[in-house]
Each structure stands twice: as C-alpha cells, then as structure tokens.
Design an enzyme around this catalytic site. Sequence first.
Site, PDB file in Angstrom:
ATOM      1  N   CYS A   2     -15.575  37.873  35.262  1.00 56.94           N
ATOM      2  CA  CYS A   2     -16.204  39.101  34.811  1.00 56.94           C
ATOM      3  C   CYS A   2     -17.695  39.018  35.043  1.00 56.94           C
ATOM      4  O   CYS A   2     -18.191  38.163  35.760  1.00 56.94           O
ATOM      5  CB  CYS A   2     -15.917  39.313  33.320  1.00 56.94           C
ATOM      6  SG  CYS A   2     -14.175  39.191  32.862  1.00 56.94           S
ATOM      7  N   ARG A  47     -15.282  43.763  32.883  1.00 58.29           N
ATOM      8  CA  ARG A  47     -14.076  42.945  32.933  1.00 58.29           C
ATOM      9  C   ARG A  47     -13.263  43.127  34.206  1.00 58.29           C
ATOM     10  O   ARG A  47     -12.975  44.249  34.632  1.00 58.29           O
ATOM     11  CB  ARG A  47     -13.178  43.261  31.730  1.00 58.29           C
ATOM     12  CG  ARG A  47     -11.991  42.295  31.652  1.00 58.29           C
ATOM     13  CD  ARG A  47     -11.062  42.572  30.510  1.00 58.29           C
ATOM     14  NE  ARG A  47     -10.040  41.521  30.434  1.00 58.29           N
ATOM     15  CZ  ARG A  47      -8.838  41.668  29.895  1.00 58.29           C
ATOM     16  NH1 ARG A  47      -8.495  42.816  29.350  1.00 58.29           N
ATOM     17  NH2 ARG A  47      -7.982  40.665  29.885  1.00 58.29           N
ATOM     18  N   LEU A  48     -12.891  41.991  34.799  1.00 59.64           N
ATOM     19  CA  LEU A  48     -11.853  41.910  35.817  1.00 59.64           C
ATOM     20  C   LEU A  48     -10.694  41.189  35.140  1.00 59.64           C
ATOM     21  O   LEU A  48     -10.754  39.992  34.888  1.00 59.64           O
ATOM     22  CB  LEU A  48     -12.332  41.128  37.037  1.00 59.64           C
ATOM     23  CG  LEU A  48     -11.339  40.970  38.189  1.00 59.64           C
ATOM     24  CD1 LEU A  48     -11.052  42.319  38.843  1.00 59.64           C
ATOM     25  CD2 LEU A  48     -11.861  39.994  39.226  1.00 59.64           C
ATOM     26  N   SER A  49      -9.651  41.913  34.788  1.00 63.75           N
ATOM     27  CA  SER A  49      -8.607  41.358  33.923  1.00 63.75           C
ATOM     28  C   SER A  49      -7.584  40.566  34.719  1.00 63.75           C
ATOM     29  O   SER A  49      -6.963  41.077  35.647  1.00 63.75           O
ATOM     30  CB  SER A  49      -7.915  42.487  33.144  1.00 63.75           C
ATOM     31  OG  SER A  49      -7.461  43.498  34.014  1.00 63.75           O
ATOM     32  N   ILE A  51      -6.032  37.470  32.728  1.00 65.51           N
ATOM     33  CA  ILE A  51      -5.263  36.829  31.661  1.00 65.51           C
ATOM     34  C   ILE A  51      -5.283  37.725  30.435  1.00 65.51           C
ATOM     35  O   ILE A  51      -6.346  38.237  30.057  1.00 65.51           O
ATOM     36  CB  ILE A  51      -5.833  35.434  31.329  1.00 65.51           C
ATOM     37  CG1 ILE A  51      -5.619  34.476  32.506  1.00 65.51           C
ATOM     38  CG2 ILE A  51      -5.207  34.859  30.062  1.00 65.51           C
ATOM     39  CD1 ILE A  51      -6.236  33.105  32.313  1.00 65.51           C
ATOM     40  N   ASN A 100     -17.658  34.705  31.123  1.00 62.45           N
ATOM     41  CA  ASN A 100     -17.320  34.920  32.526  1.00 62.45           C
ATOM     42  C   ASN A 100     -16.667  33.656  33.057  1.00 62.45           C
ATOM     43  O   ASN A 100     -17.267  32.576  33.004  1.00 62.45           O
ATOM     44  CB  ASN A 100     -18.584  35.232  33.336  1.00 62.45           C
ATOM     45  CG  ASN A 100     -18.325  35.261  34.837  1.00 62.45           C
ATOM     46  OD1 ASN A 100     -17.233  35.592  35.286  1.00 62.45           O
ATOM     47  ND2 ASN A 100     -19.338  34.915  35.611  1.00 62.45           N
ATOM     48  N   GLY A 101     -15.446  33.762  33.567  1.00 60.08           N
ATOM     49  CA  GLY A 101     -14.777  32.604  34.147  1.00 60.08           C
ATOM     50  C   GLY A 101     -13.334  32.503  33.716  1.00 60.08           C
ATOM     51  O   GLY A 101     -12.712  33.485  33.298  1.00 60.08           O
ATOM     52  N   ASP A 125      -7.837  33.496  27.060  1.00 62.79           N
ATOM     53  CA  ASP A 125      -8.618  32.260  27.075  1.00 62.79           C
ATOM     54  C   ASP A 125      -9.986  32.464  26.430  1.00 62.79           C
ATOM     55  O   ASP A 125     -10.608  31.510  25.963  1.00 62.79           O
ATOM     56  CB  ASP A 125      -8.760  31.715  28.494  1.00 62.79           C
ATOM     57  CG  ASP A 125      -9.358  32.693  29.481  1.00 62.79           C
ATOM     58  OD1 ASP A 125      -9.401  33.904  29.184  1.00 62.79           O
ATOM     59  OD2 ASP A 125      -9.771  32.259  30.571  1.00 62.79           O
ATOM     60  N   VAL A 317     -10.421  35.242  58.316  1.00 60.84           N
ATOM     61  CA  VAL A 317     -11.251  36.063  59.205  1.00 60.84           C
ATOM     62  C   VAL A 317     -11.752  35.219  60.365  1.00 60.84           C
ATOM     63  O   VAL A 317     -11.871  33.996  60.274  1.00 60.84           O
ATOM     64  CB  VAL A 317     -12.464  36.694  58.477  1.00 60.84           C
ATOM     65  CG1 VAL A 317     -12.021  37.721  57.459  1.00 60.84           C
ATOM     66  CG2 VAL A 317     -13.347  35.624  57.867  1.00 60.84           C
TER      67      VAL A 317
END
Length: 660
Positions: A2, A47-49, A51, A100-101, A125, A317
């Site tokens: 995040c 947030r990048l969800s 968990i 974040n992590g 977490d 790539v």
Amino acid sequence: MCGICGFTGAAPEDLPTLKSMCDVMAHRGPDGEGQYLDAGIALGHRRLSLIDLEGGNQPMVRATGEHVSAVTSPALAADGSFIQGEARGMARGRHAIVFNGEIYNYRDLRAELEADGWEFSTNSDTEVLLVAYLAWGEAALNRLRGMFAFAIWDAEARELFCARDFFGIKPFYYTLQRTDRGAQFIFGSEIKCILEHPAYTRALNEEALESYLCFQFSALPETFFKGIFKLAPAHCLRVHADGRLETTRYWRPDYDFDEGRSRADTVGAIDDAMRESVRYHNVADVEVGSFLSSGIDSSYMAACLAKENPAIKTFTVGFAEYEGERDEISWAAELADQLGIANASKHIGEDEYWASLPAVQWHMDEPSADPSAVALYFVDQIAAKQVKAVLSGEGADEFFGGYRIYQVPFANQKVAWAPKGLLRGASKVMRAAHLRGANYLERASETCEDWYYTNANGVAFTPEERARLLKRPVSGPSPQELTAPAYAEAAGLDETTRMQYVDLYFWLVGDILLKTDKMSMAHSLESRVPFLDKEVFNVSRTIPTRLKVDAEQTKLTLREAAERAIPPDWAQKEKLGFPVPVVSWLREERYYDLVRAWFTSETAQRFFNVDELLKLLDEHRAGADRSRKIWIIYMFLMWHKIYFGGAHVGSAEEAAQAVS
C-alpha cells in the site's frame, strides 16, 4: 502493499492536506483509502488489498477491549470541525497503525499471540503487526518475516513509532519541520506525499547531486529534497512528544561461514530455504504471479512457485530491436514451455521507451539513471493486467555472489606477488601508452575499499570527472567516504564479502529495490522478493566465498541448487541483465539532437559545464561508449524539470506535459 503517510501536530483543519497526501500516491492503492485525524496525529493510507480483502482496511485502531477498527474517513461535524470521541463511527483507542508491506509469517505470529491471550478482530497481517508491537515492543521487529514500512501512534504517550524492513524493500521518507505548532514530523511512502504538506518548502539538495553523479542513484541519507530523509533499512525511529527523534538499528547482517558443511549439503540448504521462502511469499487471498527472464534468479524462483501452483502466470519483456534473436523473451518462452506454465511477453518499442521516461522519473521521486528501470516499468505494466502480486528475483546477486565484479579479487591474486608500488607504477605507464590492463593493475595495487563503492564503478563518473563536470561543486563526501562505515563493519572478511556487504547498503537499496518498488507501484502491482528473506540470508551468510564465487564462475552453489528445479542450460547461464539498446539509440541523430537540447538548456548551464556535457555526446557518437554517463545527466535534467520546473506535477500524465 500500500501507501502510507501522516504527520504529527495535526489539527482539524488539516484534513484536506492529509487527503492530498493520500491522493498523490493513489497508484499505490486503488482498492481503498482511509484517513485518521485525532488530537495531534494525522494518518493516511491507500490500499492494494491482497490479504483479508474485507477486514484489512487501514488506518487500523486498537480500541477499548483489545479490538480494532478500520478508519475509512475522519469524523467531521457539519461545519467542518473535528468531532471527538466515537461520534459518526470514528474509532477511538490508544494505538493506531498504517502499514505498507506484507508479513508473510503473520499466521504463525497470530497463533503465538493468541496462545498468550490476545484477541483479534480481523484476519489481516496489519492487526497481527500492531498486536505484536503491543505485546513485544521493538523486539517484535526481529520476529517478522516480510517487507514492511509502518508507523504506530501511541495516543497516551503521544509518540509515533516507525520502522523499515531488514533490507529496505519498502521505502520510508520523513522530514522534521519547525512550525508555529512546534516540531512537525511528516512521513510517507513517497516523497510526493511530503511535498503536499504546506510545512515543507521544496528545495534542492545539491550535495545529493554530487553523490548521484558517482553512484547513478541517490546515495545519501538525505534525499534530493533538502531536509527530507530516508529511514535506513533495519532501523526504527521513535518520534517523541517534544519532537525529538530517536533512531535505533534493530538488526545487522553478519557472516559466520560454515567451513565444515559439504558442498552438497550447502546446495541442499539453499534449495530448502528458497522453496520455503517461495511458499511464504505465495501467501495471499489473490493470485500471485512471477517474473521470468533469461537469468537464473527468476527462472529458479518461478519454477519453485510452479511447484506450489502449476497454474501460475509469468511475465517477460524484451526490446523490439532484438526481436527474432535469442533474447529475454525467447529464453523465457522456452523455459515456460518446459515447465508447463503460462508466459505473457512484450517487446518494448523504441518510441514507447522514450515516451515513458517522464512517467518513470515522476514515479521514482528522485532521479534514477538505471536504464533497466524502464524495462521494469513495462513488465510491471503487463503483469498488472492479470495479477495483483508477482515474485521478483532481486537480492540473489548480493546474497549468493552474482556480479562479475565480485570475481576481481580472484583475478588480483595472479599478481599478488608484486609490490603494490610496482603495480601502481606499471598502471600509470600503461595508461599513458593507452595499453589495455591499466585498470587491472591499478585495482590490484589497491584494496576494495579504495576503488569499489557499487556496481556503478566504471559506468558512472569518477570523483575527478565529477569535479570537471560540476559548475559549482559543494564538496560533498567522496564515494569512499560514504562507503567507509559499511567497510568498517565488514572488516576482517574477505574482499568479495566486503563488496557484497557494501552492495547491501548502497546498490541493492538505492538502485535495485527502489526501482522495484516504484515501478511496480506505478501500476498498482505488488512485487515480492523471495531471495530477500531473512531465513534465506541466514543460509547465505554461512556459505564460504569459495562456494559462491571463483575466478571462472559466479553463484556457484546457487546454480547447483537451481538445477533441482530448472534445466542446467538455464541454471548455468551467464547473467545478462536487461540489455537496453541505449548505446545505439544515442548515436542516432534524433536522440543525439534531443539530448543535446537538454544539455544546452538553462538548467544544464546552471549546474554543469556544458562543454563537458557536449564532449560526452560527441565522443559517444564518434564510437566511444559514454551512454551511461550521458543517461545520468539526462535523467537528472528531466527529473529536475518535473519537480523544480515551477508547475505542480501530481501525476505521470502531468509529468509528460511538464517536459514536453
């Protein structure tokens, strides 16, 4: 993964500032946001969800009764004033966290905490991290297995506790500003967040430019922005109520070579550690994919992940210039076919590579002269279309001896019989006669402390070249002065291990991991690095150098371990990196003219002796390879235009407009 931000000395009217800090890093977390504003503290989160998709929202507050609540918006009255207490759903409690992590062993830690009587309200977490800190204090850090940068507010003590992971996988920036509210501590996952706060006045740190010219990345604790600092890896920081900062180093890598363990047992230990690490790094409530290049690191890692999940997706790539040749994409496609896994690839076109440069420099926050950062930008882009997290192979070279330059001490042994003075004299004679071998003899006459400061050696500017280039040198520390503390910590170890140790604290964190984080987050993608696992390091630290590197080969035992998962042709393949065709591009008239315009600009004339810049361009066009030095200057000038060009740049699109 995040984005986090916040500041002390907060007041009710600071909500728009906190919101702006969150918005400028929206790319780090498109799945949700939260702001927490309480007496004296503001905490923000994007947030990048991955968990606990439903219950892991942040900021997270440990409220009365040992339960937590997630904050999605501050409680405000109709007139815009702050409402104290639990009005309108605002959680109240002594402790609040933004994180974040990923903590990969959070389930193990939760079971231990539950056995001690702690209760949990979510399956995240984040909550485990907060409770672990409440239960064990700073000692919790050494129990964590993962990547992290976080801040925990203690409302009763009015203190903020911040920490960064062991190897610096996740970034943490901060500044301390004196205002009419007293000392305000401001932090964020990206420098852009801090720039949004009105207490900070943007100013260039010219000492950072000096070190950048030698390292090709920002190598100082203080960033390119005067007064904004990076929390060092394996450090925690406590912000006291009076504004005093107390920094502590909670972990230090050390080496204890196991000379009695056989080569076969060493190979087995590496393979066991890597397979376990990949299992932990596959913990998520979403699909995890993997990068796959022609090299051993990603090939081995992807093969280990395929054992856990045969349906994994991999991503590669290459460059259109090499299409049809034996390049990254052809190697990856062949291995993916042998492993029976999916592989998506993209050939990066010349025009799109150059068009992406403003976005890359905006996302990086500080100038980065590593041309492969752009390749990462594109591989992250194609991966983000199919998955939310990927495994990446960073750290294998530093842990297991992967860089060819680590072989130099072995080559130097051939002339170990000669007096150092004789070697230095012979080097000067050969250099004056333009004979090959002068560099070899010069290095053989020195210790690694004298000449090695990172993999930028030989591609970036020497201190002498830097002095000729800069119009106004500020007498910043030399590369040797910057790396001296790391060399002192590694005193007594062999030269190759000392070089690896220095790379852990400079090259790995300043170049490799920074571009890994910033380029993946540019596309809202989480990049996980199984080699950079504490337990993997605990194996690598016991491996004698003779089992890592010799005069003929790098990564000796890692290659043998990889053969348990991938064919020998891949395990024994030489390291290529990303072969970016910048060398040939800069000899084309269109790019020569483009860069020349930048090199004669008003900004270039402010910082550099333009005649020296043009000399680099002309020498390169005439056949000498000056591409990396040219790129270092070009990327700084572009970055400076974006961040100091006078306009507020709040997105990658605006960055492109700023330099057009």
